[in-house]
Design a protein around this motif. Structure first.
Motif, PDB file in Angstrom:
ATOM      1  N   GLU A 150       5.541  29.108 -45.560  1.00 17.36           N
ATOM      2  CA  GLU A 150       5.079  28.740 -44.228  1.00 17.36           C
ATOM      3  C   GLU A 150       3.647  28.207 -44.223  1.00 17.36           C
ATOM      4  O   GLU A 150       3.363  27.230 -43.511  1.00 17.36           O
ATOM      5  CB  GLU A 150       5.208  29.933 -43.279  1.00 17.36           C
ATOM      6  CG  GLU A 150       4.905  29.606 -41.822  1.00 17.36           C
ATOM      7  CD  GLU A 150       5.789  28.483 -41.272  1.00 17.36           C
ATOM      8  OE1 GLU A 150       5.304  27.728 -40.398  1.00 17.36           O
ATOM      9  OE2 GLU A 150       6.944  28.351 -41.726  1.00 17.36           O
ATOM     10  N   PRO A 151       2.702  28.784 -44.982  1.00 15.14           N
ATOM     11  CA  PRO A 151       1.345  28.210 -44.988  1.00 15.14           C
ATOM     12  C   PRO A 151       1.326  26.760 -45.471  1.00 15.14           C
ATOM     13  O   PRO A 151       0.560  25.940 -44.956  1.00 15.14           O
ATOM     14  CB  PRO A 151       0.574  29.131 -45.945  1.00 15.14           C
ATOM     15  CG  PRO A 151       1.317  30.426 -45.887  1.00 15.14           C
ATOM     16  CD  PRO A 151       2.755  30.043 -45.743  1.00 15.14           C
ATOM     17  N   ARG A 201       3.872  24.626 -45.224  1.00 19.54           N
ATOM     18  CA  ARG A 201       4.491  23.831 -44.152  1.00 19.54           C
ATOM     19  C   ARG A 201       3.475  23.516 -43.063  1.00 19.54           C
ATOM     20  O   ARG A 201       3.372  22.370 -42.592  1.00 19.54           O
ATOM     21  CB  ARG A 201       5.687  24.589 -43.556  1.00 19.54           C
ATOM     22  CG  ARG A 201       6.421  23.853 -42.444  1.00 19.54           C
ATOM     23  CD  ARG A 201       7.570  24.699 -41.909  1.00 19.54           C
ATOM     24  NE  ARG A 201       8.546  24.924 -42.953  1.00 19.54           N
ATOM     25  CZ  ARG A 201       9.541  24.070 -43.234  1.00 19.54           C
ATOM     26  NH1 ARG A 201       9.653  22.950 -42.545  1.00 19.54           N
ATOM     27  NH2 ARG A 201      10.404  24.343 -44.183  1.00 19.54           N
ATOM     28  N   ARG A 202       2.697  24.516 -42.662  1.00 17.88           N
ATOM     29  CA  ARG A 202       1.684  24.299 -41.629  1.00 17.88           C
ATOM     30  C   ARG A 202       0.627  23.311 -42.101  1.00 17.88           C
ATOM     31  O   ARG A 202       0.154  22.472 -41.330  1.00 17.88           O
ATOM     32  CB  ARG A 202       1.045  25.627 -41.226  1.00 17.88           C
ATOM     33  CG  ARG A 202       1.966  26.553 -40.447  1.00 17.88           C
ATOM     34  CD  ARG A 202       1.172  27.623 -39.708  1.00 17.88           C
ATOM     35  NE  ARG A 202       0.376  28.425 -40.631  1.00 17.88           N
ATOM     36  CZ  ARG A 202       0.788  29.576 -41.166  1.00 17.88           C
ATOM     37  NH1 ARG A 202       1.993  30.036 -40.875  1.00 17.88           N
ATOM     38  NH2 ARG A 202       0.006  30.253 -41.988  1.00 17.88           N
ATOM     39  N   LEU A 222       2.091  19.696 -41.948  1.00 12.11           N
ATOM     40  CA  LEU A 222       2.268  19.222 -40.578  1.00 12.11           C
ATOM     41  C   LEU A 222       0.948  19.069 -39.838  1.00 12.11           C
ATOM     42  O   LEU A 222       0.868  18.326 -38.854  1.00 12.11           O
ATOM     43  CB  LEU A 222       3.198  20.165 -39.821  1.00 12.11           C
ATOM     44  CG  LEU A 222       4.643  20.228 -40.346  1.00 12.11           C
ATOM     45  CD1 LEU A 222       5.458  21.236 -39.543  1.00 12.11           C
ATOM     46  CD2 LEU A 222       5.303  18.859 -40.310  1.00 12.11           C
ATOM     47  N   SER A 223      -0.084  19.757 -40.303  1.00  8.45           N
ATOM     48  CA  SER A 223      -1.379  19.678 -39.618  1.00  8.45           C
ATOM     49  C   SER A 223      -2.191  18.457 -40.046  1.00  8.45           C
ATOM     50  O   SER A 223      -3.169  18.106 -39.379  1.00  8.45           O
ATOM     51  CB  SER A 223      -2.201  20.942 -39.886  1.00  8.45           C
ATOM     52  OG  SER A 223      -2.603  21.024 -41.251  1.00  8.45           O
ATOM     53  N   ASN A 248       5.108  15.212 -42.793  1.00  6.91           N
ATOM     54  CA  ASN A 248       4.401  15.041 -41.528  1.00  6.91           C
ATOM     55  C   ASN A 248       4.755  13.684 -40.907  1.00  6.91           C
ATOM     56  O   ASN A 248       5.347  12.813 -41.572  1.00  6.91           O
ATOM     57  CB  ASN A 248       2.893  15.229 -41.704  1.00  6.91           C
ATOM     58  CG  ASN A 248       2.230  14.147 -42.542  1.00  6.91           C
ATOM     59  OD1 ASN A 248       2.826  13.129 -42.881  1.00  6.91           O
ATOM     60  ND2 ASN A 248       0.972  14.369 -42.887  1.00  6.91           N
TER      61      ASN A 248
END
Length: 239
Positions: free
Chosen positions: A32-33, A35-36, A39-40, A59
């Motif tokens: 998850e980190p 993935r974030r 996408l960020s 992204n």
């Protein structure tokens, strides 16, 4: 010579033995980190490529740069099983050869992983170009470099890319494209329309969720089907 050095490293790794492969149909998931983080990023196209060259997360800038940089697309099928991909590269012969040499470095000369073996068999059967390149046994890992893309709306883009290993035991890498600050390419990347669906003019025919054969197993649960508004045939790659 760099190519010979890469080949020696590859052979030594094979002699030492390869780690156990994951279950053939085990889902690939992105932490998850990570993935974030992907996408960020709003300034550079970025995506995570899995063990079998599936896009696990991308992204919006990456998808706007190329319709195949979207979750669920298999980049190897996109590269060799679609004639439409070629028009996106000014240096197609170099790109395709580099993709196969990188795959050989990852998979080994005789892959024992059933999904790898099935995917390679599919590509050998469906692409004479892939078969000839695979049979050359070139070994060349790819970690960084440059390419010239011919984008359908932005025109010629000279970009650099980095491939950063995230989880070595899972074969996941983070791919990031970037341009020199203040350059024409940097301005063009900033102008990419991240809301528009992929153009059919550059969309190849197959998708990982539609093309996965019995030999390579069912679609990975760690990947998602194409989102609404995108063509189910949409793929293109720089793997």
């Amino acid at each position: 010579m760099r190519g010979r050095a890469d080949a020696r490293v590859h052979l030594h790794a094979l002699a030492r033995g390869r780690p156990a492969h994951p279950a053939p149909y085990a889902p690939e998931t992105v932490p998850e980190p990570v993935r974030r983080l992907v996408l960020s990023r709003t300034d550079t196209p970025a995506f995570v490529q899995g063990r079998y060259h599936d896009v696990l997360v991308a992204n919006p800038l990456a998808t706007a740069l190329s319709p195949s940089y979207r979750t669920g697309v298999n980049l190897l099928r996109a590269t060799f099983l679609s004639d439409r991909v070629r028009r996106l590269y000014d240096d197609w012969d170099r790109v395709s050869a580099s993709v196969v040499a990188s795959l050989r470095a990852q998979a080994g000369p005789a892959p024992t992983d059933p999904r790898f073996a099935g995917l390679i068999a599919e590509l050998r059967s469906g692409s004479e170009e892939f078969r000839l390149l695979w049979d050359r046994h070139d070994v060349r890992p790819r970690t960084a470099g440059g390419t010239r893309l011919i984008h359908p709306t932005l025109g010629v883009l000279d970009l650099s890319y980095e491939k950063l290993t995230l989880l070595p035991d899972k074969g996941q890498v983070l791919v990031v494209y970037h341009a020199a600050p203040g350059s024409r390419e940097a301005a063009l990347l900033a102008s990419l329309d991240v809301t528009a669906p992929p153009s059919d003019a550059t969309a190849p025919r197959s998708d990982v969720t539609a093309r996965r054969s019995d030999a390579t197993g069912p679609p990975s649960e760690g990947t998602s089907p194409p989102s609404e508004g995108t063509s189910p045939r949409s793929e293109e790659t720089f793997s």
